[in-house]
Enzyme design. Structure first.
Site, PDB file in Angstrom:
ATOM      1  N   ASP A  26       0.851  -1.188   0.000  1.00  0.00           N
ATOM      2  CA  ASP A  26       0.000   0.000   0.000  1.00  0.00           C
ATOM      3  C   ASP A  26       0.887   1.238   0.000  1.00  0.00           C
ATOM      4  O   ASP A  26       2.092   1.164   0.263  1.00  0.00           O
ATOM      5  CB  ASP A  26      -0.961  -0.006   1.191  1.00  0.00           C
ATOM      6  N   GLU A  65      -0.082  -1.203   5.812  1.00  0.00           N
ATOM      7  CA  GLU A  65       1.014  -0.656   6.625  1.00  0.00           C
ATOM      8  C   GLU A  65       0.900   0.851   6.786  1.00  0.00           C
ATOM      9  O   GLU A  65       1.119   1.383   7.870  1.00  0.00           O
ATOM     10  CB  GLU A  65       2.364  -1.030   5.979  1.00  0.00           C
TER      11      GLU A  65
END
Length: 156
Positions: free
Chosen positions: A36, A101
């Site tokens: 991400d 994350e």
């Protein structure tokens, strides 16, 4: 899932767990990375579309190329190279690739607890590939994180 302020549940993206090798003579190394990214707009100073990987003069530009898709792909390429050259794997590989994350790794702690006695039970070492470069030519090699590990590395 994540509960939104209006009460709706938002499903979290899955965490990818992968493994290759079960040789009891080899140590098992777990490689962590995430795919991400932080939000970006071209107006933030990007010369290209941040979400379209673009090659310019041999360099790759795109959101997440270094944080953290490039390092994740580097480990996968290392495995691919060993296999292509028909070399014995020096370690058993385990991979944890997550997609939350940048939002605090939502759901990861629960997964770690659930898989502690199964997927992670034989892990000897963990390599966190979410790192930085000190300059265009000098990557950082972090040898300790939160007091968890210290060791010496010699690179030739």
């Amino acid at each position: 899932s994540l509960q939104l302020p209006d009460g709706k549940d938002l499903p979290l993206p899955p965490v990818i767990l992968g493994e290759l090798g079960k040789d009891p003579q080899n140590p098992t190394v777990c490689f962590y990375g995430h795919v991400d990214v932080q939000p970006a707009k071209k107006e933030d100073g990007w010369k290209t579309d941040p979400y379209m990987l673009t090659e310019i003069n041999g360099n790759l530009y795109g959101r997440g190329a270094t944080d953290n898709k490039g390092p994740v792909l580097a480990w996968i390429n290392a495995v691919e190279t060993f296999r292509a050259l028909k070399l014995a794997m020096p370690v058993n590989f385990k991979f944890v690739i997550e997609g939350m994350e940048e939002a605090g790794s939502l759901g990861l702690e629960k997964l770690l607890e659930e898989e502690n006695q199964c997927f992670f039970s034989d892990v000897d070492y963990i390599v966190i590939s979410d790192n930085l470069w000190l300059s265009n030519r000098k990557p950082a090699l972090t040898y300790g994180s939160r007091g968890n590990a210290c060791f010496c590395v010699e690179v030739k």
